[in-house]
Design an enzyme around this catalytic site. Sequence first.
Site, PDB file in Angstrom:
ATOM      1  N   CYS A  43       0.833  -1.214   0.000  1.00 61.93           N
ATOM      2  CA  CYS A  43       0.000   0.000   0.000  1.00 61.93           C
ATOM      3  C   CYS A  43       0.862   1.257   0.000  1.00 61.93           C
ATOM      4  O   CYS A  43       0.648   2.169  -0.787  1.00 61.93           O
ATOM      5  CB  CYS A  43      -0.929  -0.016   1.210  1.00 61.93           C
ATOM      6  SG  CYS A  43      -1.878   1.499   1.353  1.00 61.93           S
ATOM      7  N   CYS A  48      -1.592   1.832  -2.934  1.00 61.55           N
ATOM      8  CA  CYS A  48      -2.550   2.924  -2.686  1.00 61.55           C
ATOM      9  C   CYS A  48      -1.922   4.311  -2.609  1.00 61.55           C
ATOM     10  O   CYS A  48      -2.426   5.252  -3.218  1.00 61.55           O
ATOM     11  CB  CYS A  48      -3.286   2.689  -1.362  1.00 61.55           C
ATOM     12  SG  CYS A  48      -3.444   1.004  -0.824  1.00 61.55           S
ATOM     13  N   LYS A  51      -0.078   5.526  -5.814  1.00 65.09           N
ATOM     14  CA  LYS A  51      -1.150   5.577  -6.828  1.00 65.09           C
ATOM     15  C   LYS A  51      -1.983   6.848  -6.674  1.00 65.09           C
ATOM     16  O   LYS A  51      -2.263   7.548  -7.636  1.00 65.09           O
ATOM     17  CB  LYS A  51      -2.011   4.321  -6.686  1.00 65.09           C
ATOM     18  CG  LYS A  51      -3.201   4.174  -7.595  1.00 65.09           C
ATOM     19  CD  LYS A  51      -4.497   4.775  -7.089  1.00 65.09           C
ATOM     20  CE  LYS A  51      -4.932   4.385  -5.725  1.00 65.09           C
ATOM     21  NZ  LYS A  51      -5.455   3.055  -5.565  1.00 65.09           N
ATOM     22  N   TYR A 178      -9.347  -3.173 -10.622  1.00 60.39           N
ATOM     23  CA  TYR A 178      -8.969  -1.937  -9.931  1.00 60.39           C
ATOM     24  C   TYR A 178      -7.721  -1.302 -10.556  1.00 60.39           C
ATOM     25  O   TYR A 178      -7.721  -0.136 -10.921  1.00 60.39           O
ATOM     26  CB  TYR A 178      -8.575  -2.256  -8.488  1.00 60.39           C
ATOM     27  CG  TYR A 178      -9.663  -2.441  -7.471  1.00 60.39           C
ATOM     28  CD1 TYR A 178     -10.020  -1.409  -6.616  1.00 60.39           C
ATOM     29  CD2 TYR A 178     -10.287  -3.674  -7.307  1.00 60.39           C
ATOM     30  CE1 TYR A 178     -10.967  -1.587  -5.615  1.00 60.39           C
ATOM     31  CE2 TYR A 178     -11.246  -3.859  -6.314  1.00 60.39           C
ATOM     32  CZ  TYR A 178     -11.578  -2.809  -5.464  1.00 60.39           C
ATOM     33  OH  TYR A 178     -12.510  -2.986  -4.490  1.00 60.39           O
ATOM     34  N   GLU A 182      -7.511   2.080 -12.780  1.00 62.88           N
ATOM     35  CA  GLU A 182      -6.895   3.270 -12.174  1.00 62.88           C
ATOM     36  C   GLU A 182      -5.725   3.760 -13.021  1.00 62.88           C
ATOM     37  O   GLU A 182      -5.575   4.968 -13.254  1.00 62.88           O
ATOM     38  CB  GLU A 182      -6.436   2.952 -10.746  1.00 62.88           C
ATOM     39  CG  GLU A 182      -7.616   2.746  -9.799  1.00 62.88           C
ATOM     40  CD  GLU A 182      -7.221   2.451  -8.363  1.00 62.88           C
ATOM     41  OE1 GLU A 182      -8.057   2.652  -7.474  1.00 62.88           O
ATOM     42  OE2 GLU A 182      -6.083   2.004  -8.120  1.00 62.88           O
ATOM     43  N   HIS A 439     -26.172  22.170   0.759  1.00 66.11           N
ATOM     44  CA  HIS A 439     -26.380  22.762  -0.560  1.00 66.11           C
ATOM     45  C   HIS A 439     -25.396  23.896  -0.805  1.00 66.11           C
ATOM     46  O   HIS A 439     -25.123  24.648   0.110  1.00 66.11           O
ATOM     47  CB  HIS A 439     -27.809  23.295  -0.626  1.00 66.11           C
ATOM     48  CG  HIS A 439     -28.198  23.780  -1.974  1.00 66.11           C
ATOM     49  ND1 HIS A 439     -28.416  22.940  -3.047  1.00 66.11           N
ATOM     50  CD2 HIS A 439     -28.412  25.038  -2.432  1.00 66.11           C
ATOM     51  CE1 HIS A 439     -28.761  23.661  -4.101  1.00 66.11           C
ATOM     52  NE2 HIS A 439     -28.747  24.933  -3.755  1.00 66.11           N
TER      53      HIS A 439
HETATM   54  P1  NDP Z   1      -8.519  -7.442  -9.975  1.00 65.83           P
HETATM   55  O1  NDP Z   1      -8.834  -8.773  -9.452  1.00 65.83           O
HETATM   56  O2  NDP Z   1      -9.274  -6.261  -9.510  1.00 65.83           O
HETATM   57  O3  NDP Z   1      -8.631  -7.468 -11.570  1.00 65.83           O
HETATM   58  C1  NDP Z   1      -7.939  -8.392 -12.350  1.00 65.83           C
HETATM   59  C2  NDP Z   1      -8.338  -8.203 -13.788  1.00 65.83           C
HETATM   60  O4  NDP Z   1      -7.525  -8.991 -14.625  1.00 65.83           O
HETATM   61  C3  NDP Z   1      -9.784  -8.608 -14.058  1.00 65.83           C
HETATM   62  O5  NDP Z   1     -10.333  -7.687 -14.947  1.00 65.83           O
HETATM   63  C4  NDP Z   1      -9.634  -9.985 -14.671  1.00 65.83           C
HETATM   64  O6  NDP Z   1     -10.654 -10.295 -15.556  1.00 65.83           O
HETATM   65  C5  NDP Z   1      -8.351  -9.821 -15.444  1.00 65.83           C
HETATM   66  N1  NDP Z   1      -7.652 -11.087 -15.627  1.00 65.83           N
HETATM   67  C6  NDP Z   1      -7.372 -12.019 -14.697  1.00 65.83           C
HETATM   68  N2  NDP Z   1      -6.701 -13.063 -15.247  1.00 65.83           N
HETATM   69  C7  NDP Z   1      -6.552 -12.766 -16.555  1.00 65.83           C
HETATM   70  C8  NDP Z   1      -5.958 -13.453 -17.640  1.00 65.83           C
HETATM   71  N3  NDP Z   1      -5.381 -14.636 -17.483  1.00 65.83           N
HETATM   72  N4  NDP Z   1      -5.997 -12.867 -18.838  1.00 65.83           N
HETATM   73  C9  NDP Z   1      -6.595 -11.655 -19.013  1.00 65.83           C
HETATM   74  N5  NDP Z   1      -7.172 -10.969 -18.019  1.00 65.83           N
HETATM   75  C10 NDP Z   1      -7.157 -11.516 -16.800  1.00 65.83           C
HETATM   76  O7  NDP Z   1      -6.949  -7.284  -9.737  1.00 65.83           O
HETATM   77  P2  NDP Z   1      -5.989  -6.041  -9.766  1.00 65.83           P
HETATM   78  O8  NDP Z   1      -4.674  -6.598 -10.197  1.00 65.83           O
HETATM   79  O9  NDP Z   1      -6.555  -4.901 -10.528  1.00 65.83           O
HETATM   80  O10 NDP Z   1      -5.928  -5.621  -8.243  1.00 65.83           O
HETATM   81  C11 NDP Z   1      -5.594  -6.584  -7.242  1.00 65.83           C
HETATM   82  C12 NDP Z   1      -6.310  -6.281  -5.960  1.00 65.83           C
HETATM   83  O11 NDP Z   1      -5.755  -5.140  -5.361  1.00 65.83           O
HETATM   84  C13 NDP Z   1      -7.791  -5.944  -6.136  1.00 65.83           C
HETATM   85  O12 NDP Z   1      -8.592  -7.078  -6.104  1.00 65.83           O
HETATM   86  C14 NDP Z   1      -8.072  -5.042  -4.986  1.00 65.83           C
HETATM   87  O13 NDP Z   1      -8.540  -5.797  -3.915  1.00 65.83           O
HETATM   88  C15 NDP Z   1      -6.741  -4.425  -4.655  1.00 65.83           C
HETATM   89  N6  NDP Z   1      -6.699  -3.023  -5.072  1.00 65.83           N
HETATM   90  C16 NDP Z   1      -7.544  -2.134  -4.496  1.00 65.83           C
HETATM   91  C17 NDP Z   1      -7.548  -0.816  -4.882  1.00 65.83           C
HETATM   92  C18 NDP Z   1      -8.503   0.143  -4.264  1.00 65.83           C
HETATM   93  O14 NDP Z   1      -9.068  -0.182  -3.230  1.00 65.83           O
HETATM   94  N7  NDP Z   1      -8.731   1.298  -4.863  1.00 65.83           N
HETATM   95  C19 NDP Z   1      -6.640  -0.327  -5.908  1.00 65.83           C
HETATM   96  C20 NDP Z   1      -5.799  -1.339  -6.469  1.00 65.83           C
HETATM   97  C21 NDP Z   1      -5.847  -2.626  -6.050  1.00 65.83           C
HETATM   98  P3  NDP Z   1     -12.058 -10.942 -15.069  1.00 65.83           P
HETATM   99  O15 NDP Z   1     -12.902  -9.813 -14.623  1.00 65.83           O
HETATM  100  O16 NDP Z   1     -12.546 -11.587 -16.312  1.00 65.83           O
HETATM  101  O17 NDP Z   1     -11.721 -11.903 -13.997  1.00 65.83           O
END
Ligand code: NDP
Length: 478
Positions: A43, A48, A51, A178, A182, A439
């Site tokens: 983080c 976070c 970012k 996410y 972002e 408001h």
């Molecule tokens: P996420 O799980 O949010 O997203 C992963 C993405 O990658 C999804 O769109 C998924 O598609 C896609 N994906 C997964 N496997 C493949 C593949 N083999 N080929 C192509 N696409 C694929 O993970 P992130 O890496 O974005 O973030 C990790 C975690 O970090 C999040 O789950 C969150 O909890 C945390 N985070 C939180 C933030 C916040 O609170 N603002 C900011 C950044 C991270 P599909 O939808 O089809 O599964």
Amino acid sequence: MTDFDFDLFVIGGGSGGVRAARMSANYGAKVGLAEEFRYGGTCVIRGCVPKKLLVYAASFSQAFADAAGFGWEVGETRFDWSKLRAAKEAEITRLEGVYLGNLESAGVTAFHQHAVVASPHSVRLADGRELSAKHILVATGGVPFVPDIPGRDLAITSNEVFDIERLPERVVIVGGGYIATEFAGIFNGLGSQVTQVYRRDTILRGFDDDVRSHVQQAMRGRGIDILLNQDVAGIEGGAGDLEVHLKSGERRAAGLVLYATGRNPNTAGLGLAEIGVKLGPNGAVAVDAWSQTSVPSIFAVGDVTDRLALTPVAIREGAAFADTVFGANPTKADHALVASAVFSQPEIGTVGMTEAEARASGPIEVYRAVFRPMANILAGRDEQMMMKILVAGDGRPDSRRVLGVHIVGPGAGEMIQLAAIAVKMGATKEDFDRTVAVHPTAAEELVTMRAPVSSRGGLKRRPENPRDQGWPRNPEGC
Ligand code: NDP
């Protein structure tokens, strides 16, 4: 008296581990902690915090453009990535020092090296020392997952993206979660040409469908090229001059390819399975509601447990562990109704059920307002804001209770924190309604949505709120 070197040894100096270590030490425990990289964890160091700094930086391009509508003449602007990177680095170095300082002032002994679990009551440090501990807490977080595609090594992940040498002219970002969403906003705001490649039909799976489509449309409106139902077949080229081959046969040139395809629990090589700690299919440490593993002396908190991968949740889990094990106050971390924000551009704030989840739980009413925020009017910007409230319908035991709140637009993250208090307290729609509006704000929409746009099954779908046409919906309020 203890026969162990430590009452508690924590592996991992991120949000969850540091909170557990400090609180346990404050309860009187003798605590050791090992961190192999930088104190503060994902983080603070490459998540976070940096970012959000980049999101702030990226928002200036829109502010400069909008200023003209308010009478400003903004001269030529120029962005210098290396200056931002240096400023970001200085800030996270400061925070890293704060994390270490807090550990030391709590009396925690910090070991700046890799550690593995050697037995149910001992850890082995990279320098060969073996230290015994009555309890071990695994708080090692997650690691980026990148699918095995040809040219995979030419892509970077969120681990590297904060420290790239120069801002690329063209970026391809893979994923629809996410991090991908972002960073699409960040690079776009900083001036790169962004292509986001996602394998399904709408980004941000798991979020409310209206939120997903609203954000996706707004991102496209800001110039991000979102390719849906697409995936990458392979990457070719050399550093800074890459070509992304899509499965459709299309190609995209890019200076940088960022993979944001999820994160896996960081348990490889930690020695857990060897001593009987049960792991989930993706390597997650299996824990009970007390964060205790199948080996009673070993606990785990945060992303490594793959429960709810959010920093404040890891902190709560770390605190609950310390209260339970050293504070004589058995406490389970509460994972219900956790609000979260996505710092996409536009931003998302969300708490509670999505519309699909709420509908599956029984009859509901849906309240929704879509409107141009006030600042966008003089700016001449068409982008709209969306707010949505889901309410338990008649005939349910929780009738009238607010089940979910979803906000897209400026300040959504700040707003949802406050809305989450009401939702967590079990507020009803009538509680929202009897709260007098502030408001002129966008947030006042949350307490002035009078008519539902639909009830169960969408059968009684009514027109959108009048404010959909533009702010203000309640001109008499001025
Ligand atoms: P996420 O799980 O949010 O997203 C992963 C993405 O990658 C999804 O769109 C998924 O598609 C896609 N994906 C997964 N496997 C493949 C593949 N083999 N080929 C192509 N696409 C694929 O993970 P992130 O890496 O974005 O973030 C990790 C975690 O970090 C999040 O789950 C969150 O909890 C945390 N985070 C939180 C933030 C916040 O609170 N603002 C900011 C950044 C991270 P599909 O939808 O089809 O599964």
